[in-house]
Motif scaffolding. Structure first.
Motif, PDB file in Angstrom:
ATOM      1  N   ILE A   2       1.356  17.327   2.150  1.00 44.49           N
ATOM      2  CA  ILE A   2       0.965  16.215   1.291  1.00 44.49           C
ATOM      3  C   ILE A   2      -0.554  16.186   1.168  1.00 44.49           C
ATOM      4  N   GLN A   3      -1.041  16.009  -0.035  1.00 42.90           N
ATOM      5  CA  GLN A   3      -2.485  15.868  -0.262  1.00 42.90           C
ATOM      6  C   GLN A   3      -2.810  14.393  -0.489  1.00 42.90           C
ATOM      7  N   MET A   4      -3.940  13.962   0.055  1.00 43.81           N
ATOM      8  CA  MET A   4      -4.383  12.576  -0.093  1.00 43.81           C
ATOM      9  C   MET A   4      -5.721  12.565  -0.818  1.00 43.81           C
ATOM     10  N   THR A   5      -5.764  11.888  -1.960  1.00 42.50           N
ATOM     11  CA  THR A   5      -6.969  11.843  -2.767  1.00 42.50           C
ATOM     12  C   THR A   5      -7.521  10.430  -2.780  1.00 42.50           C
ATOM     13  N   GLN A   6      -8.719  10.277  -2.264  1.00 46.99           N
ATOM     14  CA  GLN A   6      -9.361   8.972  -2.198  1.00 46.99           C
ATOM     15  C   GLN A   6     -10.407   8.860  -3.282  1.00 46.99           C
ATOM     16  N   SER A   7     -10.543   7.668  -3.850  1.00 46.49           N
ATOM     17  CA  SER A   7     -11.600   7.428  -4.824  1.00 46.49           C
ATOM     18  C   SER A   7     -12.080   5.987  -4.756  1.00 46.49           C
ATOM     19  N   THR A  22      -9.163   3.324  -3.587  1.00 46.50           N
ATOM     20  CA  THR A  22      -7.830   3.827  -3.931  1.00 46.50           C
ATOM     21  C   THR A  22      -7.523   5.113  -3.189  1.00 46.50           C
ATOM     22  N   CYS A  23      -6.274   5.262  -2.815  1.00 43.09           N
ATOM     23  CA  CYS A  23      -5.795   6.483  -2.159  1.00 43.09           C
ATOM     24  C   CYS A  23      -4.492   6.887  -2.842  1.00 43.09           C
ATOM     25  N   ARG A  24      -4.423   8.121  -3.283  1.00 47.18           N
ATOM     26  CA  ARG A  24      -3.223   8.632  -3.940  1.00 47.18           C
ATOM     27  C   ARG A  24      -2.640   9.794  -3.138  1.00 47.18           C
ATOM     28  N   ALA A  25      -1.331   9.745  -2.956  1.00 45.10           N
ATOM     29  CA  ALA A  25      -0.629  10.816  -2.261  1.00 45.10           C
ATOM     30  C   ALA A  25       0.023  11.747  -3.285  1.00 45.10           C
ATOM     31  N   SER A  26       0.114  13.026  -2.937  1.00 43.58           N
ATOM     32  CA  SER A  26       0.673  14.005  -3.874  1.00 43.58           C
ATOM     33  C   SER A  26       2.193  13.900  -3.990  1.00 43.58           C
ATOM     34  N   GLN A  27       2.834  13.196  -3.061  1.00 49.25           N
ATOM     35  CA  GLN A  27       4.252  12.884  -3.152  1.00 49.25           C
ATOM     36  C   GLN A  27       4.476  11.584  -2.398  1.00 49.25           C
ATOM     37  N   SER A  28       5.646  11.014  -2.560  1.00 44.97           N
ATOM     38  CA  SER A  28       5.896   9.709  -1.966  1.00 44.97           C
ATOM     39  C   SER A  28       5.796   9.741  -0.444  1.00 44.97           C
ATOM     40  N   PHE A  98      -5.673  13.026   6.279  1.00 39.30           N
ATOM     41  CA  PHE A  98      -6.594  11.960   5.926  1.00 39.30           C
ATOM     42  C   PHE A  98      -7.144  12.200   4.523  1.00 39.30           C
ATOM     43  N   GLY A  99      -7.468  11.119   3.846  1.00 39.55           N
ATOM     44  CA  GLY A  99      -8.203  11.242   2.601  1.00 39.55           C
ATOM     45  C   GLY A  99      -9.626  11.701   2.881  1.00 39.55           C
ATOM     46  N   GLY A 100     -10.336  12.048   1.828  1.00 43.08           N
ATOM     47  CA  GLY A 100     -11.679  12.593   1.982  1.00 43.08           C
ATOM     48  C   GLY A 100     -12.745  11.582   2.367  1.00 43.08           C
ATOM     49  N   GLY A 101     -12.416  10.306   2.301  1.00 44.10           N
ATOM     50  CA  GLY A 101     -13.358   9.269   2.701  1.00 44.10           C
ATOM     51  C   GLY A 101     -14.067   8.613   1.533  1.00 44.10           C
ATOM     52  N   THR A 102     -14.402   7.354   1.707  1.00 46.66           N
ATOM     53  CA  THR A 102     -15.205   6.588   0.747  1.00 46.66           C
ATOM     54  C   THR A 102     -16.364   5.963   1.506  1.00 46.66           C
TER      55      THR A 102
END
Lengths: 107, 122
Positions: A2-7, A22-28, A98-102
């Motif tokens: 799973i990839q986690m994309t933070q923005s 916001t944090c988005r996962a590549s799948q549920s 983990f997401g990439g961080g904000t």
């Protein structure tokens, strides 16, 4: 995996502002998401788990929401102590990601 | 108050080995799953390894499988990470992190140590 994309990756704001990360996962990942705060030179601190449950001792200005693939961390009124880096983490499956961080900076 | 104190970090040459330790206090250590999480200088967080309550189940990040081994000694309230065949990209602060008692809470971390720095360089 799973990839986690933070923005966003960086956010400039002022004391008293309301901010959302916001944090988005590549799948549920259902609601298996945690949020952490990290200050320079310190270990991360758990803020939110199960997407929206506030960890004991964490101020109520922090809140989390979301399920499935999209999640948000909101700080309702920024305080000086809140300027830090924030990470999301999925714990639905291994590897734990983990997401990439904000980085939340003072405007 | 839960305290996690890591030790064992240092400077090691590529291909070398290190064993990290994390001593826990203020909790019934044997009741909790434990993990290692690392952070390369100036970078984000990366989960490395997990060990279950009782130590019968472990898992590792793919890039460390076959090189790192997580273990625990509940009689000494201590978590370990044996790191072999170290590479420059393993350079990081390594944090010991406490999980919960039951899946899936075992996989999110409510207490962290202060970290120990591992530097892999010739």
């Amino acid at each position: 995996d799973i990839q986690m994309t933070q923005s966003p990756s960086t956010l400039s704001a002022s004391v008293g502002d309301r901010v959302t990360i916001t944090c988005r996962a590549s799948q549920s990942i259902t609601n298996r998401l945690a949020w952490y705060q990290q200050k320079p030179g310190k270990a991360p601190k758990l803020l939110i788990y199960k997407a929206s449950s506030l960890e004991s001792g964490v101020p109520s200005r922090f809140s989390g929401s979301g399920s499935g693939t999209e999640f948000t961390l909101t700080i309702s009124s920024l305080q000086p102590d809140d300027f830090a880096t924030y990470y999301c983490q999925q714990y639905n499956s291994f590897p734990l990601i983990f997401g990439g961080g904000t980085k939340l900076e003072i405007k | 108050e839960v305290q996690l104190v890591e030790s064992g970090g240092g400077l090691v040459q590529p291909g070398g080995s290190l064993k990290l330790s994390c001593v826990a206090s203020g909790l019934t250590f044997r009741r909790y799953a434990m993990s290692w999480v690392r952070q390369a200088p100036g970078k984000g967080l990366e989960w490395v390894s997990v060990i279950s309550v009782d130590g019968d189940i472990t898992d590792h990040l793919d890039s460390v499988k076959g090189r790192f081994t997580i273990s625990r000694d509940d009689s000494k309230n201590t978590l370990f990470l044996q790191m072999n065949s170290l590479r420059a990209e393993d350079t990081a602060i390594y944090y010991c992190a406490k999980g919960g008692t039951e899946v899936p809470d075992t996989r999110r971390f409510d207490n962290w140590g202060q970290g120990t720095l591992v530097t892999v360089s010739s």
